[in-house]
Motif scaffolding. Structure first.
Motif, short mmCIF file in Angstrom:
data_model
loop_
_atom_site.label_atom_id
_atom_site.label_comp_id
_atom_site.label_asym_id
_atom_site.label_seq_id
_atom_site.Cartn_x
_atom_site.Cartn_y
_atom_site.Cartn_z
N THR A 3 0.83 -1.21 0.00
CA THR A 3 0.00 0.00 0.00
C THR A 3 0.86 1.26 0.00
N ARG A 44 8.03 3.46 14.80
CA ARG A 44 7.81 3.03 16.18
C ARG A 44 8.24 1.58 16.36
N GLY A 101 7.84 1.03 6.91
CA GLY A 101 8.13 0.76 8.31
C GLY A 101 9.62 0.67 8.52
N SER A 160 4.81 -3.69 10.59
CA SER A 160 3.38 -3.35 10.52
C SER A 160 3.19 -1.84 10.62
N PRO A 161 3.62 -1.09 9.60
CA PRO A 161 3.44 0.37 9.64
C PRO A 161 1.96 0.74 9.65
N ALA A 162 1.57 1.52 10.65
CA ALA A 162 0.17 1.93 10.76
C ALA A 162 -0.11 3.21 9.98
N VAL A 163 0.94 3.95 9.63
CA VAL A 163 0.83 5.18 8.86
C VAL A 163 1.81 5.11 7.70
N LYS A 164 1.84 6.15 6.87
CA LYS A 164 2.69 6.11 5.68
C LYS A 164 4.17 5.91 6.01
N SER A 215 3.18 2.05 2.31
CA SER A 215 3.62 2.47 3.64
C SER A 215 5.03 1.97 3.90
N ASP A 275 6.36 4.86 9.45
CA ASP A 275 6.23 4.45 10.84
C ASP A 275 7.59 3.96 11.35
#
Length: 304
Positions: free
Chosen positions: A62, A79, A66, A71-75, A64, A77
């Motif tokens: 998609t 964290r 990371g 598991s990037p939650a935003v474009k 994104s 990530d």
């Protein structure tokens, strides 16, 4: 010929499968592009420990990204359980050239709104924002224009009553932007300032007979002056009025209150001052009073 075509199809399908996901330092990519920095990921399976993920970079199907997480939650990530900090570089671009939404580090973290670089709210500003809180418990005003030398101790019907003689209860920063004696606020720098004040006239001020041509009203007004020293009509930059009207047969024990809240873009040195104008009695009784008990008359100015 048929066998040759089947073989070619198998090769093409295999090629497409190989290149649908690319792994660098790993034969087990979890996205379109997967870089395993330490080459410590498992060869098969979907279980990766936080330590294994912490040195990985992953691009999903998609779009994104990371860094340190699968598991990037935003474009973008970053964290993770490791050192998930982000570093921003400096930039000499103007805010307009960088366009709104751009972020840079320039002795502090700043973002562009498309017109200027502004400090992030989470960052400590170079100077504290100005906040002024004041109250008024007397009837001191200057009439017609604040440049007038005389200060009266009563408010006048159908005249501009500039509110002076405030009691300053709080002022942040240098504590010198608001002159409580004159009621004048001076902007210390360019910016947006929200100004609000409330007033309440004593109930005895209202004494009006029916007069459809002159309705009962009280106006709360902010007047913005230029950055010179004058407080004359020639120095006025902007005026914001807030009006409250009452029934034409209002008489006796009814308070006449008003308030005005407005936002101003002020350049350094411009001045702001409140005043009220009212039409509460048809006999033009002099020296009317504010309701000076109960905390009705207050002023707040806050730099944004």
């Amino acid at each position: 010929m048929m066998i040759k075509n089947i073989f070619l199809m198998i090769v093409l399908l295999s090629f497409n499968h190989v290149f649908s996901q690319m792994g660098i330092n790993t034969p087990n990519p979890r996205g379109i592009l997967h870089v395993d920095g330490q080459k410590d990921n498992p060869v098969t399976g979907t279980l990766f420990t936080p330590i294994q993920q912490s040195n990985d970079i992953l691009v999903t199907n998609t779009g994104s990204v990371g860094a340190g997480t699968h598991s990037p939650a935003v474009k973008v990530d970053v964290r993770n359980s490791g050192n998930g900090a982000i570093g921003f570089g400096t930039s000499a671009l103007t805010a307009a050239a960088a366009d709104e939404g751009a972020i840079r580090y320039n002795n502090r973290v700043e973002y562009s709104n498309g017109n200027e670089w502004l400090p992030l709210l989470t960052a400590q500003p170079v100077t504290n924002k100005v906040i002024v809180i004041a109250s008024k418990t007397n009837n001191n005003v200057k009439l017609i224009t604040p440049a007038a030398a005389t200060t009266t101790t009563g408010l006048q019907n159908r005249q501009s009553n500039y509110l002076v003689g405030w009691t300053k209860t709080f002022e942040s920063n240098s504590g010198t932007s608001f002159n409580a004696t004159t009621g004048v606020f001076t902007a210390p720098r360019n910016g947006v300032y929200i100004a609000s004040f409330t007033t309440d006239m004593s109930s005895l001020a209202i004494n009006y007979t029916v007069d459809p041509l002159n309705p009962i009203q009280i106006e709360a007004i902010w007047q913005l002056y230029d950055n010179t020293i004058g407080l004359t009509p020639a120095n006025i930059v902007n005026t914001v009025k807030c009006v409250n009207t009452m029934s034409s047969n209002s008489i006796g024990n009814i308070d006449a209150g008003s308030n005005c809240t407005a936002s101003f873009y002020m350049t350094a040195g411009q001045r702001l001052m409140p005043y009220i104008w009212f039409n509460l009695n048809n006999s033009d009784l002099p020296n009317l009073s504010l309701n000076n008990t109960g905390g009705y008359n207050n002023l707040t100015i806050a730099e944004q």
